[in-house]
Motif scaffolding. Sequence first.
Motif, mmCIF file in Angstrom:
data_model
loop_
_atom_site.group_PDB
_atom_site.id
_atom_site.type_symbol
_atom_site.label_atom_id
_atom_site.label_comp_id
_atom_site.label_asym_id
_atom_site.label_seq_id
_atom_site.Cartn_x
_atom_site.Cartn_y
_atom_site.Cartn_z
ATOM 1 N N TYR A 1 96.335 108.945 -0.922
ATOM 2 C CA TYR A 1 95.246 108.359 -0.127
ATOM 3 C C TYR A 1 95.692 106.965 0.302
ATOM 4 N N VAL B 1 94.868 103.257 2.462
ATOM 5 C CA VAL B 1 93.926 102.353 3.112
ATOM 6 C C VAL B 1 94.699 101.266 3.855
ATOM 7 N N GLN C 1 89.893 94.337 2.257
ATOM 8 C CA GLN C 1 88.985 94.951 1.301
ATOM 9 C C GLN C 1 89.093 94.214 -0.027
ATOM 10 N N GLN D 1 87.194 100.743 -6.788
ATOM 11 C CA GLN D 1 86.234 101.841 -6.712
ATOM 12 C C GLN D 1 86.904 103.088 -6.143
ATOM 13 N N GLN D 2 87.638 102.919 -5.053
ATOM 14 C CA GLN D 2 88.297 104.063 -4.425
ATOM 15 C C GLN D 2 89.392 104.642 -5.314
ATOM 16 N N ASP E 1 81.597 97.546 3.082
ATOM 17 C CA ASP E 1 81.217 98.914 2.736
ATOM 18 C C ASP E 1 81.029 99.798 3.970
ATOM 19 N N LEU F 1 83.223 102.876 4.112
ATOM 20 C CA LEU F 1 82.782 104.110 3.474
ATOM 21 C C LEU F 1 81.603 104.747 4.190
ATOM 22 N N VAL G 1 85.099 108.970 3.854
ATOM 23 C CA VAL G 1 86.130 108.723 2.844
ATOM 24 C C VAL G 1 85.971 109.653 1.643
ATOM 25 N N TYR G 2 84.806 109.631 1.014
ATOM 26 C CA TYR G 2 84.673 110.397 -0.218
ATOM 27 C C TYR G 2 84.551 111.906 0.021
ATOM 28 N N MET H 1 88.045 112.866 0.857
ATOM 29 C CA MET H 1 88.923 112.768 -0.314
ATOM 30 C C MET H 1 88.786 113.996 -1.210
#
Length: 860
Positions: free
Chosen positions: A363, A365, A372, A379-380, A602, A605, A610-611, A614
């Motif tokens: 992953y 970024v 960030q 968190q990610q 934020d 996200l 993203v999540y 993922m």
Amino acid sequence: MKKKLLQFITYLLFINGSISAQLQKPVLHDSLFSTYYHQRVTLFKSIPQTKGDIIFWGNSITDGNEWAELFADLRIKNRGISGDVTAGLIHRIDEIINRRPAKVFLLIGTNDLARGIASDSVVKNILWIADYLKQEIPATKLYVQSIFPVNSSFGKFAGHMSKAEEVKKVNDQLSRNAMAHHYFFIDLYSSLVDADGWLDARYTNDGLHLTGEGYMLWKHLIYPYVYDRPKQASLIPLPQNIEWKKEKFPLYASNAIVINDKAILKEARLLQHEMQRIGKTLQIIDRAVATDPQIELKLGKVDAPQSSEAYHLIVNASKITLTANTAHGIFNGLQTLFQCMRSGVMVDGCEIKDWPQFSWRGYMVDVGRNYQSMDLLKQQIEIMSHYKLNIFHFHLTEDVAWRLAFRQYPKLTAPQNMLRDKGLYYSENELNELIAFCKERYITLIPEIDMPGHSAAFTRAFGFDMQSDSGLAIVKNILKEFCATYDVPYLHIGGDEVKITNKNFLPEITALIHRHNKKTIGWDPGGNLDKKTIRQLWMKDGAVDKACTYIDSRHLYLNHMDPLESVVTIFHRQLGDRMKEDKNISGGTLCIWHDRRVAKEDDFLKMNPVYPGMLAFSERSWRGGGYQGWITNFIQSKADTAFTQFEQRLMEHRDQYFCGLPFPYVKQSFTVWNLYGPYENSGNLSKCFEPENKSFNESKSVSSLYVTGGTIVLRHWWHPLVQGVIMNPKENTTWYATTRLWSDEDGFKDFWIGFNNLSRSPATDTPPVGKWDEKESAVWVNGKPVSPPVWKRGGQKGDSEIPLQDEGYEYRAPTKIYLEKGWNSVLIKAPVGTFKGADWQNPVKWMFTFIPADGVSTME
């Protein structure tokens, strides 16, 4: 007592003989019910009303539990009254109706039977309750739980003990009538009964009521119904081999974690911490205690293709055993075990043997364009670790800003040399902190210093280009400091989107990095990389150089994807056009390049999937497989079933693990559309055609397609490489789409609606004032047009420095639409003119999105 019993029977006959289209609640005298009954009823009526409650409703068995504490959920309310009967529930049913709860869990009848009420009458009363609730609060889900077995060996409750056969009769009839009377039947009886047909003595101390162990089992059994989840835990990524069994391991009774090697002490402490989170303290020991339920972690032999990350998990009634070849394998197995522990009290029996099909599951970024914080990065990374991703690609430098400090060259991170987030960068200590944070989770951090392209920040700092002699000398100094400072195995050097004016640049820097015992990675297509450098595919399709190793990132850029499209696309991807890793393809990396400035961090996200993306990538990169080509919409094949099953697991994870975090995805596999067209519009995008007429007959339309999903891509902006649902799309045509929605009651419902999900990379223009988009797209519900949002910056020319605000349906307030009780019709109009965008920043996205924002299955 005889008089009261006769009153009950008379009442029951009244209810059972009452047949009408509109049910009427009978009037019962308060004297029929006990003092305790009235104490509880007055309390229930006095408690403030709250929305979305989950109510447990019944007699002493319900009354005896602390439901909100057991579930750690304040929405769950106890409406049990000791000694209550079906008549008592009917008498106090208005209190339930007035609260309009989301769900009701009903358990009643054992006291009726003990008082001599016939089993048929008990069933009829419960069915009346179900029908009346459906009539008065149709949106509330009713779950009727089976009456529990009893056990006469304790010598108590003689009236109840003689009714064992009647209990079975009631349960059988309640099961048979569930569909006709609009409730869900939950069979708890089968899990509580012993081999002789009695209530299992492990769960009771009087033959009728439950002990703590019984309530733990009850919670575990109804947990899926309380939270709308499948019977077994939904695992992501799905293991390679899994077999579920009937046994259950009691987490609540376990006291120890047994390990056979100090090398996995860290993993044991991770499990210990997770158990503490659910309220259980376990000690770590090196020898098992034979009498106690225990969890054993051990290094041993697990045969698997990717042996270093493989694990073998066995769960039975007395023990959980997790075996792996390495500590990393134990860590992977724990992530699966944690998901199996979803109820917090028990783990369903199973045997899992698992390993990854790709060793590179990454992953990425981009913090060069938008900084960030360390907290957001962690968190990610933490969530990556939960889903067995093992590569964190950290893109640190860009034209916008250079984000990594170097002792020799502080001017690189000077505020005046940054275009955004001036003065925000990562210190040496911070990068080392992130590297260590990743290592703790078996994730390799791969920094990227992009060169010689994407290096305008370097040029601003020094006044000359990287590829100049002076620039190359500074880059070499930077790389020497980097290699001496950071304990990482790889350095990503970029190398893409630049004219190579110094052919020695990339060969010299890669040679230097290799001399310092670090491997290099570069983008492909890109510069003149050597064969030792791993290629990261980002654009080209087709064959690869068999002398090189590749990582696949093609069509895996989350910033370009519509949220609903993203999960579909990523789930169906075949990494490197391979079913599993080989000598050329080691895996892939999911990327997020949010080129536009963000207003707050934020937004990364909220505006990008993203999540959800993922988790879809975790599934595909771990399990391997997938399908050839680029799939944007659902396909009519076995993949439909596979995707629907994955989506169900995805929704469980969203609800359980991502509360309070942005997760822009809702269930869409139930949404089916009929498409009609093409209608030639001759460039007049507002031109009306047959589907807009009230007399339109769908069966006599020009042509039709049937497609599934919340977002439908008619023609992809990367056509023909990526195919939309229209096989041969034509310019200057209009298509229509129809579907129907069911609503249990009149009222407003939130919807995601959109016709151009803006990529977060180019500086795309915002939608015109007063319109959904520039193509005259429209939507009607029940024949009434749905107005577009009042855009905050409608009609504004695209500008990369102006953050997006409400252009995407996933990060603006949902559209509220009034639905009528019953079926509601939906009509979408999707015209298109030319397929050529005004410029490269404004590609033509021919698509539409329409779906309930909560993902509830209301579509036909």
